[in-house]
Scaffold this active site. Structure first.
Site, PDB file in Angstrom:
ATOM      1  CD1 TRP A 152      -0.363  -1.686   3.143  1.00 11.60           C
ATOM      2  CD2 TRP A 152       0.706   0.395   3.370  1.00 11.60           C
ATOM      3  NE1 TRP A 152       0.572  -1.844   4.352  1.00 11.60           N
ATOM      4  CE2 TRP A 152       1.013  -0.364   4.359  1.00 11.60           C
ATOM      5  CE3 TRP A 152       1.098   1.579   3.357  1.00 11.60           C
ATOM      6  CZ2 TRP A 152       1.966  -0.186   5.355  1.00 11.60           C
ATOM      7  CZ3 TRP A 152       2.079   2.096   4.438  1.00 11.60           C
ATOM      8  CH2 TRP A 152       2.423   1.239   5.369  1.00 11.60           C
ATOM      9  CG  ASN A 153       5.229   1.187   0.554  1.00  6.42           C
ATOM     10  OD1 ASN A 153       4.701   0.246  -0.327  1.00  6.42           O
ATOM     11  ND2 ASN A 153       6.369   1.262   0.482  1.00  6.42           N
ATOM     12  N   GLY A 229       6.290  -6.483  -0.359  1.00  3.02           N
ATOM     13  CA  GLY A 229       5.668  -6.686   0.862  1.00  3.02           C
ATOM     14  C   GLY A 229       6.728  -7.096   2.108  1.00  3.02           C
ATOM     15  CB  SER A 230       6.223  -8.153   5.424  1.00  5.27           C
ATOM     16  OG  SER A 230       5.627  -9.187   5.251  1.00  5.27           O
ATOM     17  CD  GLU A 251      10.750  -3.388  -2.757  1.00  2.00           C
ATOM     18  OE1 GLU A 251      10.915  -3.328  -1.537  1.00  2.00           O
ATOM     19  OE2 GLU A 251       9.761  -2.824  -3.281  1.00  2.00           O
ATOM     20  CG  LEU A 252      10.869  -9.739   0.273  1.00  2.00           C
ATOM     21  CD1 LEU A 252      11.422 -11.112   1.033  1.00  2.00           C
ATOM     22  CD2 LEU A 252       9.487  -9.839   0.279  1.00  2.00           C
ATOM     23  CB  CYS A 285      10.956  -0.872   0.717  1.00  2.22           C
ATOM     24  SG  CYS A 285      10.926  -0.164  -0.799  1.00  2.22           S
ATOM     25  CD  GLU A 384      11.058  -2.336   6.464  1.00  2.00           C
ATOM     26  OE1 GLU A 384      11.280  -1.751   5.345  1.00  2.00           O
ATOM     27  OE2 GLU A 384      10.436  -3.612   6.455  1.00  2.00           O
ATOM     28  CD  GLU A 461       9.151  -6.046 -10.216  1.00  2.00           C
ATOM     29  OE1 GLU A 461       9.270  -5.892 -11.378  1.00  2.00           O
ATOM     30  OE2 GLU A 461       8.679  -6.957  -9.750  1.00  2.00           O
TER      31      GLU A 461
END
Length: 481
Positions: A152-153, A229-230, A251-252, A285, A384, A461
């Protein structure tokens, strides 16, 4: 918002959830419901995958990269024409300041234009043969159906970079954006439909995260999942991917260090550091998180940043005077509060902020916060934060700074500031991170690969690598008589 359809999009049709469920999208600045949208199940996900599978052959092999690119370019043009309206929706559902949301949509348009062109450059090669009667070539072909699950960020950038690359490569897509920010993804798909995307090529679902994620892992036709996400959910996907050998792009989490050496302009750096740290309220992130400051300039850095952070205005992202918006939801705000309470109990010093704003009774707000006396023994330095807290850790020697920076399970982004070239080289070569900014807060760009080391993910990405991660490599050998 009224010009778009806010539903799921499956096999060329706008659709409610198969189970009849709905989800209220809440404005985190006001706690008011913006819109109610479908909230489906695994059944919706499977229908979308099957639609994408039916559309794949025609999109991949009967449409040239130039034809696919023309649709992506048209979508980019539409996005740029509507940045104000699109940015407003993103602000309302994510909380970030409007100028940030509008800028994010501009980058999203860049991604669609980039992959409109990059898809034309999915080059193979000819391999010189060691045998006179042999010829070998290497070609690139699209993977197939791709599932995209995003956070969502960054409600337009996160899905945009995966969807644009997959479509440019010739894949078909099932997109599941975050349930907290589905409206932006729905507007993106509306624009793709307007740009002429064929039936079934792009499908959008919204619903139960675990059920729909597991449906993607269970379906043998889905070749790859791109997930933002996480790290916790990344591990779940890694375990589940073994069922069908589903390829993953992950992508964590991140815990980016910032190494500040004593030869820099502290006045200028402090201003940009505060801007970078509190962008999107720290919910980034690659956000610079652990500020490792040389002891010679530690007090000056703290003095300068204390005033700058205290002056930041917290408020609704639609208010032009707001510097920092709310956190995404009450759970995220409560998490930051708990981390801060523990840090204070462990002895850190709060120099600015440290609680909810007294003048904002509604919304998921937390004050921009500066803390000192921090070491890697504190949980708030190891985890984090994903919130508006800037911890400062002192160091005296470059090797010490490098050890502190690398003392994390994460390896997404890192930053260093020095005017000494030798120091810069030693630091960026020694940092165990996929992206490093040297005197730069923005190592990421549309044209460059975005990816992390260690438990921050796998694959890339953006850039040329972003296209390649949605393609298979095939060797073709010829016998010549």
């Amino acid at each position: 918002m009224s010009n778009y359809t806010y539903l799921q999009y499956i096999d060329g049709n706008w659709a409610q959830a198969s189970n009849g469920s709905t989800w209220d999208v809440v404005n985190p600045a006001t706690e008011e419901v913006i819109r109610t949208v479908p909230f489906g199940s695994a059944e919706d996900c499977n229908a979308a995958i099957e639609a994408a599978a039916r559309a794949f052959k025609d999109w991949a092999f009967n449409k040239t990269p130039y034809e696919r690119g023309a649709i992506l370019k048209k979508a980019a043009d539409i996005m740029r024409e509507r940045l104000d309206a699109l940015g407003r929706t993103a602000t309302m559902e994510s909380g970030k300041p409007f100028r940030e949301a509008r800028g994010e949509w501009g980058v999203t348009a860049d991604l669609f234009e980039w992959y409109a062109e990059e898809g034309k450059r999915a080059y193979g090669r000819v391999i010189p043969s060691r045998q006179i009667n042999k010829r070998r070539i290497v070609i690139k072909q699209p993977l197939g159906v791709v599932g995209v699950i995003t956070a969502w960020n960054f409600p337009s950038y996160n899905p945009g970079r995966a969807v644009a690359a997959a479509l440019g490569a010739g894949c078909t897509v099932v997109l599941r954006a975050s349930e907290f920010t589905p409206l932006t993804a729905m507007e993106m798909v509306n624009i793709l439909v307007e740009a002429g995307i064929p039936k079934g090529v792009v499908n959008l679902i919204n619903g139960e995260p675990e059920a729909q994620g597991q449906a993607m892992l269970d379906h043998p036709t889905l070749r790859k999942i791109s997930f933002t996400g996480s790290t916790r959910v990344g591990r779940i996907l890694l375990d589940g991917a073994s069922r069908n050998f589903t390829r993953l792009g992950l992508e964590l989490g991140g815990n980016a260090p910032v190494l500040i050496f004593p030869d820099v302009d502290l006045e200028a750096l402090a201003k940009t550091a505060v801007t970078a740290r509190f962008r999107n309220n720290g919910q980034v992130c690659i956000s610079p998180q652990r500020f490792l400051v040389h002891t010679r300039v530690l007090e000056e850095f703290l003095d300068r940043t204390t005033g700058l952070i205290s002056a930041l205005k917290v408020g609704n992202g639609l208010d032009e005077s707001s510097d920092v918006g709310p956190l995404i939801n009450a759970r995220q705000r409560d998490r930051v509060e708990q981390m801060m309470a523990q840090a204070v109990q462990e002895g850190v010093q709060v120099l600015a902020g440290g609680g909810r704003p007294a003048d904002l009774n509604r919304g998921y707000f937390y004050q921009p916060t500066l803390i000192a006396n921090v070491t890697m023994a504190h949980d708030i330095a190891r985890q984090e934060i994903f919130g508006p807290v800037l911890p400062v850790i002192p160091f005296t020697e470059p090797e010490e700074a490098l050890d502190i920076a690398n003392a994390t399970e994460y390896g997404l982004a890192a930053y260093l500031f020095t005017n000494d070239l030798n120091t810069a080289i030693k630091m960026y070569e020694g940092l165990e991170f996929g992206m490093v900014g040297v005197n730069d807060w923005a190592p990421q760009t549309t044209e460059a690969p975005f990816g992390g080391w260690k438990q921050s993910g796998q694959g890339h990405e953006a850039g040329q690598e972003g296209l390649e991660d949605y393609m298979e490599t095939k060797v073709v050998a010829f016998g010549v008589t």
